[in-house]
Design a protein around this motif. Structure first.
Motif, PDB file in Angstrom:
ATOM      1  N   ALA A 268     116.487  52.127   5.496  1.00 17.85           N
ATOM      2  CA  ALA A 268     117.901  52.096   5.897  1.00 17.85           C
ATOM      3  C   ALA A 268     118.116  52.995   7.111  1.00 17.85           C
ATOM      4  O   ALA A 268     118.837  52.628   8.048  1.00 17.85           O
ATOM      5  CB  ALA A 268     118.798  52.540   4.741  1.00 17.85           C
ATOM      6  N   TYR A 269     117.489  54.167   7.126  1.00 18.13           N
ATOM      7  CA  TYR A 269     117.619  55.085   8.258  1.00 18.13           C
ATOM      8  C   TYR A 269     116.999  54.468   9.511  1.00 18.13           C
ATOM      9  O   TYR A 269     117.567  54.543  10.599  1.00 18.13           O
ATOM     10  CB  TYR A 269     116.956  56.421   7.927  1.00 18.13           C
ATOM     11  CG  TYR A 269     117.018  57.423   9.051  1.00 18.13           C
ATOM     12  CD1 TYR A 269     118.220  58.037   9.393  1.00 18.13           C
ATOM     13  CD2 TYR A 269     115.887  57.758   9.780  1.00 18.13           C
ATOM     14  CE1 TYR A 269     118.289  58.949  10.432  1.00 18.13           C
ATOM     15  CE2 TYR A 269     115.938  58.670  10.820  1.00 18.13           C
ATOM     16  CZ  TYR A 269     117.143  59.263  11.131  1.00 18.13           C
ATOM     17  OH  TYR A 269     117.209  60.159  12.170  1.00 18.13           O
ATOM     18  N   ALA A 270     115.833  53.842   9.366  1.00 17.68           N
ATOM     19  CA  ALA A 270     115.170  53.206  10.509  1.00 17.68           C
ATOM     20  C   ALA A 270     116.041  52.094  11.078  1.00 17.68           C
ATOM     21  O   ALA A 270     116.204  51.976  12.300  1.00 17.68           O
ATOM     22  CB  ALA A 270     113.809  52.661  10.095  1.00 17.68           C
ATOM     23  N   SER A 271     116.632  51.290  10.217  1.00 12.16           N
ATOM     24  CA  SER A 271     117.507  50.214  10.666  1.00 12.16           C
ATOM     25  C   SER A 271     118.741  50.769  11.371  1.00 12.16           C
ATOM     26  O   SER A 271     119.189  50.231  12.391  1.00 12.16           O
ATOM     27  CB  SER A 271     117.936  49.348   9.487  1.00 12.16           C
ATOM     28  OG  SER A 271     116.827  48.725   8.907  1.00 12.16           O
ATOM     29  N   LYS A 272     119.267  51.867  10.851  1.00  9.85           N
ATOM     30  CA  LYS A 272     120.434  52.508  11.472  1.00  9.85           C
ATOM     31  C   LYS A 272     120.084  53.056  12.855  1.00  9.85           C
ATOM     32  O   LYS A 272     120.878  52.953  13.785  1.00  9.85           O
ATOM     33  CB  LYS A 272     120.920  53.646  10.569  1.00  9.85           C
ATOM     34  CG  LYS A 272     122.396  53.939  10.680  1.00  9.85           C
ATOM     35  CD  LYS A 272     122.826  55.015   9.702  1.00  9.85           C
ATOM     36  CE  LYS A 272     122.817  54.472   8.291  1.00  9.85           C
ATOM     37  NZ  LYS A 272     123.324  55.429   7.298  1.00  9.85           N
TER      38      LYS A 272
ATOM     39  N   LEU B  64     117.762  51.867  14.890  1.00 11.69           N
ATOM     40  CA  LEU B  64     117.615  50.723  15.777  1.00 11.69           C
ATOM     41  C   LEU B  64     118.981  50.198  16.210  1.00 11.69           C
ATOM     42  O   LEU B  64     119.195  49.881  17.375  1.00 11.69           O
ATOM     43  CB  LEU B  64     116.816  49.610  15.093  1.00 11.69           C
ATOM     44  CG  LEU B  64     115.339  49.899  14.865  1.00 11.69           C
ATOM     45  CD1 LEU B  64     114.732  48.845  13.948  1.00 11.69           C
ATOM     46  CD2 LEU B  64     114.591  49.953  16.177  1.00 11.69           C
ATOM     47  N   GLU B  65     119.901  50.140  15.264  1.00 16.22           N
ATOM     48  CA  GLU B  65     121.249  49.657  15.561  1.00 16.22           C
ATOM     49  C   GLU B  65     121.980  50.605  16.505  1.00 16.22           C
ATOM     50  O   GLU B  65     122.590  50.187  17.483  1.00 16.22           O
ATOM     51  CB  GLU B  65     122.023  49.510  14.252  1.00 16.22           C
ATOM     52  CG  GLU B  65     123.397  48.925  14.408  1.00 16.22           C
ATOM     53  CD  GLU B  65     124.077  48.792  13.059  1.00 16.22           C
ATOM     54  OE1 GLU B  65     125.230  49.254  12.961  1.00 16.22           O
ATOM     55  OE2 GLU B  65     123.461  48.251  12.125  1.00 16.22           O
ATOM     56  N   ARG B  66     121.911  51.900  16.206  1.00 11.67           N
ATOM     57  CA  ARG B  66     122.618  52.902  17.000  1.00 11.67           C
ATOM     58  C   ARG B  66     122.118  52.965  18.444  1.00 11.67           C
ATOM     59  O   ARG B  66     122.875  53.221  19.362  1.00 11.67           O
ATOM     60  CB  ARG B  66     122.474  54.264  16.330  1.00 11.67           C
ATOM     61  CG  ARG B  66     123.417  55.308  16.901  1.00 11.67           C
ATOM     62  CD  ARG B  66     123.368  56.582  16.131  1.00 11.67           C
ATOM     63  NE  ARG B  66     122.102  57.255  16.362  1.00 11.67           N
ATOM     64  CZ  ARG B  66     121.576  58.156  15.576  1.00 11.67           C
ATOM     65  NH1 ARG B  66     122.187  58.502  14.466  1.00 11.67           N
ATOM     66  NH2 ARG B  66     120.435  58.734  15.858  1.00 11.67           N
ATOM     67  N   SER B  67     120.837  52.713  18.638  1.00  9.14           N
ATOM     68  CA  SER B  67     120.287  52.782  19.985  1.00  9.14           C
ATOM     69  C   SER B  67     120.273  51.421  20.685  1.00  9.14           C
ATOM     70  O   SER B  67     119.726  51.297  21.775  1.00  9.14           O
ATOM     71  CB  SER B  67     118.879  53.386  19.957  1.00  9.14           C
ATOM     72  OG  SER B  67     118.041  52.648  19.101  1.00  9.14           O
TER      73      SER B  67
ATOM     74  N   ARG C  77     116.185  62.420  24.533  1.00 12.83           N
ATOM     75  CA  ARG C  77     116.100  63.395  23.437  1.00 12.83           C
ATOM     76  C   ARG C  77     116.708  62.855  22.156  1.00 12.83           C
ATOM     77  O   ARG C  77     116.204  63.117  21.062  1.00 12.83           O
ATOM     78  CB  ARG C  77     116.793  64.685  23.839  1.00 12.83           C
ATOM     79  CG  ARG C  77     116.060  65.450  24.905  1.00 12.83           C
ATOM     80  CD  ARG C  77     116.823  66.703  25.314  1.00 12.83           C
ATOM     81  NE  ARG C  77     116.254  67.236  26.531  1.00 12.83           N
ATOM     82  CZ  ARG C  77     116.953  67.726  27.529  1.00 12.83           C
ATOM     83  NH1 ARG C  77     118.277  67.762  27.461  1.00 12.83           N
ATOM     84  NH2 ARG C  77     116.363  68.189  28.596  1.00 12.83           N
ATOM     85  N   SER C  78     117.786  62.124  22.277  1.00 14.26           N
ATOM     86  CA  SER C  78     118.438  61.547  21.104  1.00 14.26           C
ATOM     87  C   SER C  78     117.518  60.553  20.399  1.00 14.26           C
ATOM     88  O   SER C  78     117.382  60.584  19.171  1.00 14.26           O
ATOM     89  CB  SER C  78     119.738  60.852  21.520  1.00 14.26           C
ATOM     90  OG  SER C  78     120.311  60.179  20.444  1.00 14.26           O
ATOM     91  N   ILE C  79     116.886  59.700  21.172  1.00 16.40           N
ATOM     92  CA  ILE C  79     115.986  58.704  20.582  1.00 16.40           C
ATOM     93  C   ILE C  79     114.751  59.371  19.987  1.00 16.40           C
ATOM     94  O   ILE C  79     114.350  59.065  18.869  1.00 16.40           O
ATOM     95  CB  ILE C  79     115.615  57.636  21.625  1.00 16.40           C
ATOM     96  CG1 ILE C  79     116.858  56.781  21.919  1.00 16.40           C
ATOM     97  CG2 ILE C  79     114.465  56.771  21.152  1.00 16.40           C
ATOM     98  CD1 ILE C  79     116.685  55.782  23.025  1.00 16.40           C
ATOM     99  N   VAL C  80     114.163  60.303  20.702  1.00 14.21           N
ATOM    100  CA  VAL C  80     112.982  61.002  20.183  1.00 14.21           C
ATOM    101  C   VAL C  80     113.349  61.810  18.939  1.00 14.21           C
ATOM    102  O   VAL C  80     112.623  61.807  17.941  1.00 14.21           O
ATOM    103  CB  VAL C  80     112.341  61.907  21.256  1.00 14.21           C
ATOM    104  CG1 VAL C  80     111.244  62.769  20.654  1.00 14.21           C
ATOM    105  CG2 VAL C  80     111.787  61.069  22.394  1.00 14.21           C
ATOM    106  N   GLY C  81     114.492  62.482  18.956  1.00 10.97           N
ATOM    107  CA  GLY C  81     114.928  63.274  17.804  1.00 10.97           C
ATOM    108  C   GLY C  81     115.137  62.429  16.571  1.00 10.97           C
ATOM    109  O   GLY C  81     114.765  62.822  15.453  1.00 10.97           O
ATOM    110  N   GLY C  82     115.722  61.258  16.737  1.00 14.14           N
ATOM    111  CA  GLY C  82     115.893  60.348  15.601  1.00 14.14           C
ATOM    112  C   GLY C  82     114.564  59.904  15.033  1.00 14.14           C
ATOM    113  O   GLY C  82     114.398  59.799  13.809  1.00 14.14           O
ATOM    114  N   ARG C  83     113.600  59.666  15.895  1.00 14.11           N
ATOM    115  CA  ARG C  83     112.266  59.256  15.431  1.00 14.11           C
ATOM    116  C   ARG C  83     111.543  60.419  14.753  1.00 14.11           C
ATOM    117  O   ARG C  83     110.756  60.214  13.856  1.00 14.11           O
ATOM    118  CB  ARG C  83     111.423  58.721  16.588  1.00 14.11           C
ATOM    119  CG  ARG C  83     111.978  57.529  17.345  1.00 14.11           C
ATOM    120  CD  ARG C  83     112.436  56.412  16.435  1.00 14.11           C
ATOM    121  NE  ARG C  83     112.910  55.258  17.171  1.00 14.11           N
ATOM    122  CZ  ARG C  83     114.179  55.038  17.505  1.00 14.11           C
ATOM    123  NH1 ARG C  83     115.113  55.915  17.219  1.00 14.11           N
ATOM    124  NH2 ARG C  83     114.526  53.935  18.126  1.00 14.11           N
TER     125      ARG C  83
END
Length: 126
Positions: A34-38, A40-43, A76-82
């Protein structure tokens, strides 16, 4: 001095700090689909095609790249989420750690590498 403990029955743990917990008789499964899907959606990466390889083979990135700069805040936002996704996805740990080295001054080649990751995550979300 007496200590008083209150007994409560909250049931089986199913979700904790973004991690889904599935408990069975013989196994305990942790996941973050669910977090991974969120993420992908957010970015805005939900329409990406699936990919089975995590990173280009023999890729060499350096801090001294001469490529154009990219928006460091988005990078940074994308890397931080990953990085938060690594808790249950050890398969992406190397790539996330590798691209984290360039968060101070990200360039186009660093960005291209981080954009590869959502293709893989989407293909392996479950």
């Amino acid at each position: 001095m007496a200590t008083c403990f209150r007994k409560s029955n909250l049931g089986m743990l199913s979700y904790y700090l973004g991690i889904e917990v599935r408990q069975g008789k013989e196994a305990l499964m942790l996941g973050q689909s669910a977090y991974a899907s969120k993420l992908l959606e957010r970015s805005g990466m939900t329409e990406y095609k699936l990919c089975v390889t995590l990173m280009e083979e023999r890729l060499k990135l350096t801090k001294a790249s001469s490529m154009a700069k990219v928006d460091a805040i988005i990078y940074r936002s994308i890397v931080g989420g990953r990085r938060n996704l690594v808790h249950t996805r050890s398969d992406i740990a190397f790539v996330v750690g590798y691209v984290s080295r360039f968060m101070e001054d990200p360039r186009e080649d660093h960005w291209a590498t981080i954009k590869w990751l959502p293709h893989y995550v989407k293909g392996t979300v479950d």
